[in-house]
Enzyme design. Structure first.
Site, PDB file in Angstrom:
ATOM      1  N   CYS A   1      -6.448   0.141   6.700  1.00  0.00           N
ATOM      2  CA  CYS A   1      -6.142   0.703   5.370  1.00  0.00           C
ATOM      3  C   CYS A   1      -7.260   1.662   4.929  1.00  0.00           C
ATOM      4  O   CYS A   1      -8.427   1.270   4.807  1.00  0.00           O
ATOM      5  CB  CYS A   1      -5.989  -0.425   4.359  1.00  0.00           C
TER       6      CYS A   1
ATOM      7  N   HIS B   1      -2.249  -3.728   5.054  1.00  0.00           N
ATOM      8  CA  HIS B   1      -2.160  -3.366   6.476  1.00  0.00           C
ATOM      9  C   HIS B   1      -3.540  -3.104   7.037  1.00  0.00           C
ATOM     10  O   HIS B   1      -4.428  -2.614   6.332  1.00  0.00           O
ATOM     11  CB  HIS B   1      -1.274  -2.127   6.650  1.00  0.00           C
TER      12      HIS B   1
ATOM     13  N   ASP C   1       0.468   3.777   1.658  1.00  0.00           N
ATOM     14  CA  ASP C   1       0.386   4.389   2.992  1.00  0.00           C
ATOM     15  C   ASP C   1       1.782   4.699   3.556  1.00  0.00           C
ATOM     16  O   ASP C   1       2.654   3.832   3.592  1.00  0.00           O
ATOM     17  CB  ASP C   1      -0.363   3.425   3.931  1.00  0.00           C
TER      18      ASP C   1
ATOM     19  N   CYS D   1       0.842  -1.187   0.000  1.00  0.00           N
ATOM     20  CA  CYS D   1       0.000   0.000   0.000  1.00  0.00           C
ATOM     21  C   CYS D   1       0.884   1.247   0.000  1.00  0.00           C
ATOM     22  O   CYS D   1       1.987   1.250   0.544  1.00  0.00           O
ATOM     23  CB  CYS D   1      -0.908   0.016   1.228  1.00  0.00           C
TER      24      CYS D   1
ATOM     25  N   ARG E   1       2.792   4.958   6.425  1.00  0.00           N
ATOM     26  CA  ARG E   1       3.154   4.275   7.675  1.00  0.00           C
ATOM     27  C   ARG E   1       3.679   2.857   7.451  1.00  0.00           C
ATOM     28  O   ARG E   1       3.974   2.149   8.406  1.00  0.00           O
ATOM     29  CB  ARG E   1       1.934   4.246   8.612  1.00  0.00           C
TER      30      ARG E   1
HETATM   31 CO    CO Z   1      -3.527   1.312   2.921  1.00  0.00          CO
END
Ligand code: CO
Length: 215
Positions: free
Chosen positions: A101, A98, A44, A42, A46
């Site tokens: 999400c 994750h 993302d 992803c 993090r």
């Molecule tokens: Co995500």
């Protein structure tokens, strides 16, 4: 100092530290990359692949998009996959999603988000395929986290369904496919699914029997 200038300064500090530890570190990576892994994760912020796996430059070939999707018409993903599998000859392809999400959460809602609706639609399709199981989960958070897990497993199966993977399986009995989920609360990755090379596909309609035809 501007926020972006801090990145450039930190980069210089990092490069200096790496050379202090190993004077040949960068020189050794200049001519060739031989990563054993392709990571599809992803976007993302993090979930940075190298940092959470304790790996270094040269270790992982990486593709990231919203909600770690493997879409059969996504030329970007397919180009990365083909290069990683056929040229770099990676041994493992990992789809890592994750919990929490935002992409999957958005897809579960009925809100319109503009252009990204087109992308999230693929996750809605995953929901529809597993609606019986998902609709029976009462807690919103538990249902979201289960869809996140199911979505990862679907994407790993999507990989197995590509001619790129099936041709590599026949040619060199690799790569092995993995679906992992990362927990934002504790930083731990848990494996969800593993499809070793030359496994039987979940649905045989996706199995090509004339793989000598190029792509
Ligand atoms: Co995500």
């Amino acid at each position: 100092m501007q926020q972006y200038e801090q990145l450039l300064k930190s980069n210089k500090d990092w490069a200096e530290r790496m050379v202090q530890q190993d004077p040949m570190f960068f020189e050794n990576l200049v001519d060739v990359q031989r990563p054993a892994f392709l990571w599809i994760g992803c976007a993302d912020s993090r979930v940075p692949p190298n940092e959470i796996t304790g790996t270094r430059p040269g270790d992982i070939f990486i593709h990231r998009n919203v909600a770690n999707l493997v879409i059969h018409t996504d030329m970007n993903m397919l180009s990365v996959l083909q290069y990683a599998v056929e040229v770099l000859e990676v041994k493992h392809v990992i789809v890592c999603g994750h919990y929490g999400c935002g992409g999957v959460k958005a897809a579960m809602s009925r809100h319109s988000f503009g252009l990204i609706n087109k992308w999230l639609r693929h996750i809605k399709d995953v929901y529809r395929l597993h609606v019986d199981e998902l609709a029976s989960i009462e807690s919103d958070e538990a249902r979201l986290n289960r869809l996140i897990e199911i979505n990862i497993m679907e994407q790993v199966n999507n990989l197995a369904d590509t001619s790129i993977i099936q041709r590599a399986w026949k040619a060199r009995n690799a790569p092995h496919l993995h679906g992992w989920v990362y927990d934002l609360h504790n930083g731990i990755i848990n494996p969800l699914i593993e499809i070793p090379a030359n496994s039987k596909l979940e649905h045989e309609i996706y199995e090509y029997d004339d793989l000598d035809v190029q792509h």
